[in-house]
Motif scaffolding. Structure first.
Motif, PDB file in Angstrom:
ATOM      1  N   LEU A  49     -55.160  32.884  74.482  1.00  0.00           N
ATOM      2  CA  LEU A  49     -54.691  33.189  75.835  1.00  0.00           C
ATOM      3  C   LEU A  49     -55.792  32.982  76.867  1.00  0.00           C
ATOM      4  O   LEU A  49     -55.545  32.475  77.973  1.00  0.00           O
ATOM      5  CB  LEU A  49     -54.175  34.626  75.895  1.00  0.00           C
TER       6      LEU A  49
ATOM      7  N   PHE B 168     -47.665  30.691  69.586  1.00  0.00           N
ATOM      8  CA  PHE B 168     -47.693  32.114  69.259  1.00  0.00           C
ATOM      9  C   PHE B 168     -46.384  32.413  68.521  1.00  0.00           C
ATOM     10  O   PHE B 168     -45.311  32.242  69.107  1.00  0.00           O
ATOM     11  CB  PHE B 168     -47.791  32.960  70.525  1.00  0.00           C
TER      12      PHE B 168
ATOM     13  N   ILE C  22     -46.682  38.107  76.579  1.00  0.00           N
ATOM     14  CA  ILE C  22     -47.377  36.820  76.528  1.00  0.00           C
ATOM     15  C   ILE C  22     -46.591  35.764  77.304  1.00  0.00           C
ATOM     16  O   ILE C  22     -47.178  34.963  78.045  1.00  0.00           O
ATOM     17  CB  ILE C  22     -47.600  36.409  75.066  1.00  0.00           C
TER      18      ILE C  22
ATOM     19  N   LEU D 167     -48.140  36.700  65.976  1.00  0.00           N
ATOM     20  CA  LEU D 167     -48.100  37.905  66.792  1.00  0.00           C
ATOM     21  C   LEU D 167     -47.943  39.177  65.965  1.00  0.00           C
ATOM     22  O   LEU D 167     -48.269  40.267  66.451  1.00  0.00           O
ATOM     23  CB  LEU D 167     -46.938  37.829  67.784  1.00  0.00           C
TER      24      LEU D 167
ATOM     25  N   LEU E  54     -55.510  37.768  81.618  1.00  0.00           N
ATOM     26  CA  LEU E  54     -56.057  36.678  80.820  1.00  0.00           C
ATOM     27  C   LEU E  54     -57.402  36.198  81.327  1.00  0.00           C
ATOM     28  O   LEU E  54     -58.062  35.399  80.660  1.00  0.00           O
ATOM     29  CB  LEU E  54     -55.079  35.496  80.784  1.00  0.00           C
TER      30      LEU E  54
ATOM     31  N   LEU F 235     -53.668  43.717  73.579  1.00  0.00           N
ATOM     32  CA  LEU F 235     -52.682  43.147  72.662  1.00  0.00           C
ATOM     33  C   LEU F 235     -52.442  44.074  71.473  1.00  0.00           C
ATOM     34  O   LEU F 235     -51.307  44.239  71.008  1.00  0.00           O
ATOM     35  CB  LEU F 235     -53.155  41.785  72.162  1.00  0.00           C
TER      36      LEU F 235
END
Length: 377
Positions: free
Chosen positions: A127, A144, A50, A87, A22, A33
């Motif tokens: 993030l 999220f 995550i 997501l 991150l 991702l």
């Protein structure tokens, strides 16, 4: 460090989560991702990765509900803002040679692959802020959630609102959907209808013995062809409406006069009206036909008159625009929270076989949010 623990009913099965960096380049994080495939219904691996990353940040309280996550600061600030993103992605393309698939691929400074714009660039920005913004001027809730790209009854954001509404309390919300780095206020509502005709079945060689239900649908199509959609100014933004046939069903065989026909109509309506008002308009337009509403979701007014929203627009530095499509800002609006869309990438590329986002667009989105959340109040 305080973490709320998920209940046994929502505790995910333990998996080996991908380690997310991150603190590195937010565009490279976007690629990571994207490489974790998360078509709707398959968000678990991404949610695990995550969650693992968020639980390493001491300043956050983390809650998990299924494959949705909420991470909150508790700094005692006068205002709380919500940064939200989904997501999941739509299914992977099947077209040979498509660049909108998984894994991601860089072409110079452009990142290709499923979710590049919708909306893993926005999730990466969330993030990066969670990890690197140590003293924000407002408390922040990061959300999220799963199942945005499918029917609303499965929405992870909707589930969070039902199960833990206290976690969604805030003064202002930003949904990091792609907007090309411009604030898009509110959103149009959407509703779907089936307008139906009936006939009498007969052998097509003796058509005069029957009544053709498909032919009887011609006036429905003419009404739609003649329809002049409105442009409605709501709180300073012009929302364009639309009404279209999106599907026609009728007939059972190549030699049978059809006894039933169904035209599916989608009405996108401005946020000056609710679902009931939209339905009344459509029913009036198709008076005399058999019609039912099959789906409906109200829009959201832009809410840009709120001071916190105005401050955000000023920090972005561009004139806000309306959001023509429906997004989850409407869910926040239903909770009494003014909300806007703001994220990296071009929404016109979402779901396409050529889905992509530039490194610069992701950097600019992160910079604008960091600027706003770091400025003196």
């Amino acid at each position: 460090m305080v973490h709320s623990k998920p209940s046994p009913a929502t505790t995910p099965t333990a998996t080996s989560a991908t380690n997310l960096d991150l603190n590195g380049d937010v565009a490279d994080l976007t690629a990571t991702l994207m490489d974790i495939e998360s078509v709707s219904g398959n968000e678990r691996a991404l949610a695990d990765a995550i969650e693992s990353a968020l639980r390493k940040i001491p300043s956050l309280q983390v809650h998990r509900d299924g494959d949705s996550l909420v991470a909150r600061t508790t700094l005692g600030r006068a205002e709380r803002v919500i940064l939200a993103g989904h997501l999941d992605t739509v299914p992977l393309p099947t077209t040979p040679g498509s660049r909108g698939t998984v894994p991601s691929a860089w072409d110079g400074e452009t990142l290709y692959g499923r979710g590049a714009t919708d909306m893993k660039g926005g999730v990466a920005v969330q993030l990066a802020l969670a990890a690197t913004l140590s003293e924000p001027n407002r408390d922040i809730t990061f959300i999220f959630y799963d199942h945005e790209e499918v029917e609303g009854s499965k929405s992870g954001l909707g589930r969070l609102a039902r199960n833990n509404p206290e976690l969604l309390v805030g003064d202002f919300a930003i949904l990091l959907e792609p907007t090309n780095g411009t604030v898009e206020g509110g959103c149009n509502g959407t509703s779907r209808y089936k307008v139906r005709t009936k006939g009498v079945a007969a052998h097509s060689a003796r058509a005069w013995m029957g009544e053709n239900a498909i032919h009887a649908a011609a006036p429905i199509l003419q009404i739609l062809a003649d329809y002049q959609p409105r442009t409605v100014n709501v709180d300073g933004l012009d929302y364009r409406e639309s009404m279209n046939a999106v599907r026609i069903n009728g007939g059972i065989a190549g030699n049978v006069i059809p006894d039933a026909c169904e035209v599916e109509v989608n009405y996108r309506f401005a946020p000056d009206k609710d679902v009931a008002a939209a339905e009344a308009h459509v029913f009036e337009l198709f008076a005399g036909f058999d019609i039912i509403r099959t789906d409906g979701a109200g829009g959201a007014r832009p809410g840009l008159q709120h001071p916190v929203a105005a401050a955000f627009v000023a920090a972005v530095g561009q004139a806000p625009k309306p959001k023509y499509g429906w997004t989850d800002v409407a869910r926040f609006s239903d909770l009494g929270i003014p909300a806007v869309n703001f994220g990296p990438g071009d929404a016109l590329l979402a779901h396409s076989d050529n889905e992509h986002v530039t490194r610069g667009a992701i950097h600019e989105c992160l910079a604008a949010l960091r600027r706003w959340l770091s400025a003196e109040l």
